[in-house]
Write a protein that holds these residues in place. Structure first.
Motif, mmCIF file in Angstrom:
data_model
loop_
_atom_site.group_PDB
_atom_site.id
_atom_site.type_symbol
_atom_site.label_atom_id
_atom_site.label_comp_id
_atom_site.label_asym_id
_atom_site.label_seq_id
_atom_site.Cartn_x
_atom_site.Cartn_y
_atom_site.Cartn_z
ATOM 1 N N MET A 281 -38.493 -7.978 20.473
ATOM 2 C CA MET A 281 -38.405 -8.893 21.621
ATOM 3 C C MET A 281 -36.958 -8.982 22.093
ATOM 4 N N PRO A 282 -36.688 -8.772 23.383
ATOM 5 C CA PRO A 282 -35.302 -8.808 23.862
ATOM 6 C C PRO A 282 -34.707 -10.195 23.733
ATOM 7 N N THR A 283 -33.387 -10.232 23.602
ATOM 8 C CA THR A 283 -32.692 -11.510 23.450
ATOM 9 C C THR A 283 -32.032 -11.947 24.754
ATOM 10 N N TRP A 284 -32.467 -11.385 25.891
ATOM 11 C CA TRP A 284 -31.838 -11.783 27.142
ATOM 12 C C TRP A 284 -32.045 -13.272 27.376
ATOM 13 N N CYS A 285 -31.132 -13.813 28.127
ATOM 14 C CA CYS A 285 -31.115 -15.256 28.358
ATOM 15 C C CYS A 285 -31.863 -15.594 29.638
ATOM 16 N N ASP A 286 -32.607 -16.692 29.624
ATOM 17 C CA ASP A 286 -33.278 -17.172 30.817
ATOM 18 C C ASP A 286 -32.230 -17.791 31.751
ATOM 19 N N PRO A 287 -31.962 -17.197 32.919
ATOM 20 C CA PRO A 287 -30.886 -17.712 33.771
ATOM 21 C C PRO A 287 -31.134 -19.115 34.282
ATOM 22 N N LEU A 288 -32.392 -19.455 34.562
ATOM 23 C CA LEU A 288 -32.688 -20.816 35.009
ATOM 24 C C LEU A 288 -32.413 -21.815 33.891
ATOM 25 N N GLY A 289 -32.817 -21.470 32.678
ATOM 26 C CA GLY A 289 -32.551 -22.349 31.543
ATOM 27 C C GLY A 289 -31.061 -22.535 31.316
ATOM 28 N N LEU A 290 -30.311 -21.449 31.473
ATOM 29 C CA LEU A 290 -28.856 -21.542 31.318
ATOM 30 C C LEU A 290 -28.271 -22.493 32.360
ATOM 31 N N ALA A 291 -28.713 -22.362 33.607
ATOM 32 C CA ALA A 291 -28.212 -23.233 34.670
ATOM 33 C C ALA A 291 -28.602 -24.687 34.424
ATOM 34 N N LEU A 292 -29.824 -24.907 33.955
ATOM 35 C CA LEU A 292 -30.258 -26.280 33.670
ATOM 36 C C LEU A 292 -29.459 -26.877 32.519
ATOM 37 N N GLY A 293 -29.121 -26.061 31.516
ATOM 38 C CA GLY A 293 -28.308 -26.545 30.407
ATOM 39 C C GLY A 293 -26.923 -26.953 30.861
ATOM 40 N N VAL A 294 -26.339 -26.186 31.781
ATOM 41 C CA VAL A 294 -25.035 -26.544 32.348
ATOM 42 C C VAL A 294 -25.146 -27.870 33.095
ATOM 43 N N VAL B 203 -20.650 -17.095 36.608
ATOM 44 C CA VAL B 203 -20.593 -15.756 36.032
ATOM 45 C C VAL B 203 -21.697 -15.566 34.993
ATOM 46 N N ALA B 204 -21.906 -16.573 34.145
ATOM 47 C CA ALA B 204 -22.904 -16.470 33.084
ATOM 48 C C ALA B 204 -24.321 -16.385 33.647
ATOM 49 N N VAL B 205 -24.624 -17.198 34.630
ATOM 50 C CA VAL B 205 -25.973 -17.189 35.210
ATOM 51 C C VAL B 205 -26.246 -15.855 35.893
ATOM 52 N N VAL B 206 -25.283 -15.342 36.646
ATOM 53 C CA VAL B 206 -25.461 -14.042 37.307
ATOM 54 C C VAL B 206 -25.621 -12.929 36.277
ATOM 55 N N THR B 207 -24.825 -12.981 35.212
ATOM 56 C CA THR B 207 -24.933 -11.978 34.152
ATOM 57 C C THR B 207 -26.297 -12.034 33.478
ATOM 58 N N ALA B 208 -26.760 -13.252 33.167
ATOM 59 C CA ALA B 208 -28.076 -13.407 32.538
ATOM 60 C C ALA B 208 -29.180 -12.880 33.445
ATOM 61 N N TRP B 209 -29.088 -13.170 34.728
ATOM 62 C CA TRP B 209 -30.088 -12.701 35.691
ATOM 63 C C TRP B 209 -30.096 -11.171 35.762
ATOM 64 N N ALA B 210 -28.912 -10.564 35.802
ATOM 65 C CA ALA B 210 -28.823 -9.107 35.887
ATOM 66 C C ALA B 210 -29.373 -8.444 34.621
ATOM 67 N N LEU B 211 -29.046 -8.997 33.461
ATOM 68 C CA LEU B 211 -29.539 -8.413 32.210
ATOM 69 C C LEU B 211 -31.049 -8.579 32.079
ATOM 70 N N ARG B 212 -31.565 -9.731 32.516
ATOM 71 C CA ARG B 212 -33.013 -9.940 32.464
ATOM 72 C C ARG B 212 -33.722 -8.904 33.323
ATOM 73 N N ASN B 213 -33.239 -8.682 34.529
ATOM 74 C CA ASN B 213 -33.884 -7.698 35.410
ATOM 75 C C ASN B 213 -33.768 -6.292 34.853
ATOM 76 N N ARG B 214 -32.665 -6.011 34.179
ATOM 77 C CA ARG B 214 -32.495 -4.694 33.589
ATOM 78 C C ARG B 214 -33.510 -4.472 32.469
ATOM 79 N N TYR B 215 -33.684 -5.513 31.620
ATOM 80 C CA TYR B 215 -34.657 -5.396 30.526
ATOM 81 C C TYR B 215 -36.071 -5.221 31.081
ATOM 82 N N LYS B 216 -36.389 -5.971 32.143
ATOM 83 C CA LYS B 216 -37.729 -5.890 32.704
ATOM 84 C C LYS B 216 -37.991 -4.527 33.334
#
Length: 315
Positions: free
Chosen positions: A1-14, A300-313
């Motif tokens: 299972m990939p460990t990519w970060c959920d960008p929405l969750g990251l933004a909500l945590g911030v 930067v973190a949210v954009v990075t998480a979003w890009a990595l998630r799309n790459r994994y998908k």
């Protein structure tokens, strides 16, 4: 299972950190981890680097393992669960709002002439002995702590979360907490704390330099910040803290560094920057810079998480 970060969750945590900060509670996840780490230390402690490695492996490995388990919670819908877990984990490891509030608290005390209150509060920011510090030295300690902790409390956890998901968030906070607990120089931890200190150096290597660059981009003097980052960033005894402090010094137009006393131990730090030493008025400027860098890091973190998630998908 990939460990990519959920960008929405990251933004909500911030957003959660911005709204409620870091409540001082024994039930806070970082406080709970600290108690567990202290118990592990009692079980494995010996005056040796090898035992320190065991301590770090158990504590950091355990934190990362909890992160992997949380990602596999059998709760539907899976996407909503992933977002919620990421948001809570992000909030738990971030300390940006509390960091800024502590800086403001010291500024309030010094501006009102309450030196005793400022001295009593400084240990919330750093381990420096405040008992003999005057207003200007308290200001310098606060500005330097804001600079370094902007990386440790905000930029680093966000970047590790973006590239490694919830396991990365929890593992980084475990590393940084262990460094604060046992990574300092003392007769007890000179060898036992070696592994924690070195792992913290590794974990913060990239985030500290990103912090320096974000300070250049968001600070009031981009040219000054870049010049000091390049000229003085390597002068600090820490391989990472100097990048943050030098960039802050250039952005604020002050000179950082000098003689610091830690529990009877005196250290002489090289100067960084070309301006005057920080004054009380510079604390609020440093707080504003901390908040600007933190906001940029979140983007930067949210954009990075979003890009990595799309790459994994896509793979």
């Amino acid at each position: 299972m990939p460990t990519w970060c959920d960008p929405l969750g990251l933004a909500l945590g911030v957003a959660l950190d911005r709204l409620i900060g870091d409540p001082q509670s024994p039930a806070h996840p970082v406080a709970v981890f600290g108690r567990i780490a202290a118990r592990v230390e009692k079980s494995v402690y010996a005056d040796s680097k090898a035992r320190g490695v065991v301590h770090v492996a158990v504590c950091v490995g355990g934190a990362a393992g909890v992160g992997f388990l949380l990602r596999r919670l059998p709760v539907a819908p899976a996407a909503a669960t992933r977002t919620a877990v990421t948001a809570v984990a992000t909030w738990a490891v971030l300390g940006g709002t509390t960091l800024a509030r502590e800086g403001e608290y010291v500024a309030d005390a010094l501006e009102s002439g309450d030196l005793a209150r400022a001295r009593a509060r400084l240990p919330h920011l750093c381990g420096r002995d405040p008992s003999r510090l005057g207003p200007d030295e308290l200001a310098r300690a606060t500005v330097e702590s804001l600079a370094e902790n902007t990386s440790d409390a905000v930029v680093a956890p966000l970047l590790w979360g973006a590239v490694a998901g919830v396991p990365g968030l929890l593992a980084y906070r475990a590393i940084n907490t262990l460094d604060a607990m046992v990574g300092h120089r003392s007769p007890r931890y000179e060898r036992f704390g070696w592994a924690a200190a070195r792992l913290d150096d590794v974990a913060n290597y990239v985030p500290a330099r990103v912090t320096g660059l974000l300070t250049v981009l968001t600070g009031p003097s981009p040219g000054g910040a870049l010049a000091m980052l390049l000229r003085d960033g390597h002068r600090h005894p820490s391989p990472n803290a100097g990048r943050c402090e030098a960039a802050f010094a250039g952005a604020l137009g002050v000179t950082l560094g000098g003689t610091n006393v830690y529990q009877g131990r005196t250290e002489h730090r090289p100067s960084m920057g070309d301006g005057p030493a920080p004054a009380v008025k510079d604390i609020r400027r440093a707080v504003r810079l901390t908040r600007a860098v933190s906001l940029a890091a979140a983007g930067v973190a949210v954009v990075t998480a979003w890009a990595l998630r799309n790459r994994y998908k896509a793979t």
